[in-house]
Design an enzyme around this catalytic site. Structure first.
Site, short mmCIF file in Angstrom:
data_model
loop_
_atom_site.label_atom_id
_atom_site.label_comp_id
_atom_site.label_asym_id
_atom_site.label_seq_id
_atom_site.Cartn_x
_atom_site.Cartn_y
_atom_site.Cartn_z
N ASN A 210 0.85 -1.20 0.00
CA ASN A 210 0.00 0.00 0.00
C ASN A 210 0.88 1.25 0.00
O ASN A 210 2.11 1.15 0.01
CB ASN A 210 -0.94 -0.02 1.20
N GLY A 273 0.14 1.19 17.05
CA GLY A 273 0.15 0.47 15.77
C GLY A 273 -0.14 1.47 14.66
O GLY A 273 -1.29 1.74 14.34
N ASP A 279 -3.93 -6.69 4.99
CA ASP A 279 -4.89 -7.62 5.62
C ASP A 279 -4.78 -9.02 5.05
O ASP A 279 -5.09 -9.99 5.73
CB ASP A 279 -6.31 -7.08 5.45
N LYS A 289 9.33 -16.56 -11.03
CA LYS A 289 8.46 -15.51 -11.56
C LYS A 289 7.29 -16.13 -12.33
O LYS A 289 7.51 -17.01 -13.17
CB LYS A 289 9.28 -14.61 -12.49
N PRO A 308 -2.39 -12.15 10.16
CA PRO A 308 -2.79 -11.92 11.55
C PRO A 308 -3.08 -10.44 11.76
O PRO A 308 -2.42 -9.59 11.16
CB PRO A 308 -1.55 -12.35 12.36
N ASP A 309 -4.10 -10.11 12.56
CA ASP A 309 -4.35 -8.71 12.91
C ASP A 309 -3.51 -8.42 14.16
O ASP A 309 -3.82 -8.90 15.26
CB ASP A 309 -5.85 -8.48 13.17
N ILE A 310 -2.45 -7.68 13.97
CA ILE A 310 -1.48 -7.47 15.05
C ILE A 310 -2.11 -6.72 16.21
O ILE A 310 -2.00 -7.11 17.38
CB ILE A 310 -0.24 -6.70 14.52
N LYS A 340 -13.57 -0.09 15.90
CA LYS A 340 -12.22 -0.66 16.08
C LYS A 340 -11.75 -0.56 17.52
O LYS A 340 -11.07 -1.45 18.04
CB LYS A 340 -11.22 0.08 15.19
N LYS A 344 -10.82 -4.19 18.85
CA LYS A 344 -9.40 -4.49 19.04
C LYS A 344 -8.94 -4.25 20.48
O LYS A 344 -7.75 -4.32 20.77
CB LYS A 344 -8.56 -3.64 18.06
O1 C5P Z 1 -8.70 -2.99 10.84
P1 C5P Z 1 -7.83 -1.95 10.30
O2 C5P Z 1 -6.74 -2.47 9.38
O3 C5P Z 1 -8.50 -0.79 9.65
O4 C5P Z 1 -7.12 -1.36 11.60
C1 C5P Z 1 -6.09 -0.47 11.54
C2 C5P Z 1 -5.23 -0.63 12.76
O5 C5P Z 1 -4.95 -2.00 12.97
C3 C5P Z 1 -3.88 0.05 12.60
O6 C5P Z 1 -3.47 0.48 13.87
C4 C5P Z 1 -3.01 -1.08 12.07
O7 C5P Z 1 -1.65 -0.87 12.40
C5 C5P Z 1 -3.60 -2.30 12.77
N1 C5P Z 1 -3.54 -3.54 11.99
C6 C5P Z 1 -2.76 -4.57 12.44
N2 C5P Z 1 -2.72 -5.76 11.77
C7 C5P Z 1 -3.44 -5.94 10.67
C8 C5P Z 1 -4.26 -4.91 10.20
C9 C5P Z 1 -4.28 -3.72 10.88
O8 C5P Z 1 -2.09 -4.39 13.45
N3 C5P Z 1 -3.38 -7.09 10.03
#
Ligand code: C5P
Length: 404
Positions: A210, A273, A279, A289, A308-310, A340, A344
């Site tokens: 991104n 974060g 995602d 390739k 994983p969502d950190i 969120k 979270k």
């Molecule tokens: O759910 P979303 O991506 O919009 O949330 C954004 C927040 O979650 C940010 O603080 C981003 O650093 C964190 N994030 C994360 N791991 C992911 C996706 C988002 O820590 N896989």
């Protein structure tokens, strides 16, 4: 490199301690500061401008009337944009001139022209130091908001013992740091910040990512460092230089960022974060390739699996930590941020409308709303550095409130 990006001017005046200014200039330069030295005629009797030129990396300003393009209007140029002007050693004479607005050579004229903080470091024979004229002049300078470091007691070059010695290096360095970084409200705190994008590899030459530049996360990390925190920055691939005085852990993928972040989470006090974590990632990375297949119009399928969502993992494992996340949104900003905050288990979400022109990804400015369970706090558009300071101000208040 505690002084990277700081511009510091050192004015050396004519005392025996002039040689000690060489140590100061050398230290400032080693700490990454951009150092401009200027010297009075008296100072040049004790120490050579050539030495200071070598130590600072810049031609020393010695002449207010120099007809040199590079030193354009020396007494203004020398302090223009400076973060600090240090007069070391400061003789009784320079302090008398400064106290009375006399500007008859380059150092005294620069004192009048300077708009930055000024630190006088007096050093002289102790009778001269104790003289009521010198004492009153120092008082005048202090009253006007200048910093005047007290001279130390000890043996003088003239053989007498008394107050008037140039301070020890550590004392002077401490005074410099306190002026440049007055706010130390994060001293003793361990801060973890994630920043930048992640890259999810498709094959050896392609990836999903991104537009995140990492600028907001880096600004938050640098502001925390300057306020005394012990900062760890887990950074995705960015074009920014690793900031001095910060532990930088470079990562590429979301999985690597997850591992690195979780590994040190337990010891942290405040975690932000700020990374734009991908995602999804391709379910497998091709070892070679990927070639065009069949007719070009046919296209190919890329299967993605969730990363994983950190932040969510940090929220779930949260103990004493104050946890902050970002919500970069293009629609329903505050509603999504509120969701969120709860989903979270964060203590604060920094809501960032990235569809607004001039703010958000890649650019130097940003505008955000801080969302906590106690309400919203709007921070209008400003530089990411200024915003970082404001965000920390607010986090410190909110974290304190949470701990009560
Ligand atoms: O759910 P979303 O991506 O919009 O949330 C954004 C927040 O979650 C940010 O603080 C981003 O650093 C964190 N994030 C994360 N791991 C992911 C996706 C988002 O820590 N896989």
């Amino acid at each position: 490199m505690k002084l990277a990006k700081k511009k510091i001017t050192v004015g050396i005046t004519g005392g025996i301690a002039a040689y000690k200014a060489a140590d100061l200039v050398s230290w400032l330069h080693q700490q990454g500061a951009d150092v401009q030295v200027m010297m009075t005629k008296g100072a040049q009797e004790f120490i050579s401008p050539l030495l200071l030129h070598a130590l600072s990396g810049h031609v020393v300003i010695i002449d207010m009337f120099a007809n040199d393009d590079k030193l354009h209007i020396p007494h203004i140029y020398g302090v223009d944009g400076a973060d600090l002007f240090i007069i070391a050693p400061a003789t009784a004479n320079i302090m008398a001139k400064a106290a009375h607005g006399i500007a008859d050579e380059v150092v005294s004229a620069s004192i009048l022209a300077a708009t930055c903080p000024i630190l006088f470091v007096p050093a002289m024979n102790f009778h001269m130091y104790e003289n009521i004229a010198t004492q009153e002049n120092m008082e005048i300078l202090q009253r006007r908001g200048y910093h005047v470091l007290e001279a130390e007691e000890g043996r003088m070059a003239c053989g007498t013992v008394g107050k008037g010695r140039f301070p020890e290096a550590a004392v002077l360095q401490d005074a410099v740091m306190k002026i440049l970084f007055p706010k130390q409200d994060l001293a003793g705190k361990k801060v973890l910040i994630t920043a930048g994008p992640t890259r999810e590899q498709i094959d050896p030459v392609r990836y999903l990512s991104n537009y995140s530049s990492g600028k907001m996360g880096y600004a938050l990390a640098e502001a925390a460092r300057d306020r005394g925190a012990d900062v760890t920055l887990v950074s995705g691939p960015v074009k920014l230089l690793a900031p001095a005085g910060i532990t930088v852990i470079p990562v590429v993928t979301a999985e690597e960022m997850y591992q690195a972040t979780l590994a040190c989470y337990g010891e942290m006090d405040i975690v932000i974060g700020a990374a734009a974590v991908a995602d999804y990632r391709p379910d497998q990375t091709a070892s070679q390739k990927i070639k065009k297949q069949g007719a070009a119009k046919d296209g190919i399928q890329l299967n993605l699996v969730a990363n994983p969502d950190i932040l969510q993992a940090l929220g779930a494992a949260k103990k004493h930590q104050y946890l902050v996340g970002f919500a970069a949104e293009t629609e329903n900003l505050l509603e999504n941020a509120e969701k969120k905050l709860i989903a979270k288990k964060a203590d604060m979400i920094i809501a960032n409308d990235v569809s607004q022109p001039g703010v958000g990804f890649e650019v130097d400015n940003n505008a955000v709303t801080l969302v906590t369970k106690d309400g919203h706090y709007v921070l209008p558009q400003m530089t990411k550095q200024a915003l970082a300071e404001k965000i920390w101000d607010y986090i410190m208040v909110a974290a304190e409130k949470k701990n009560q």
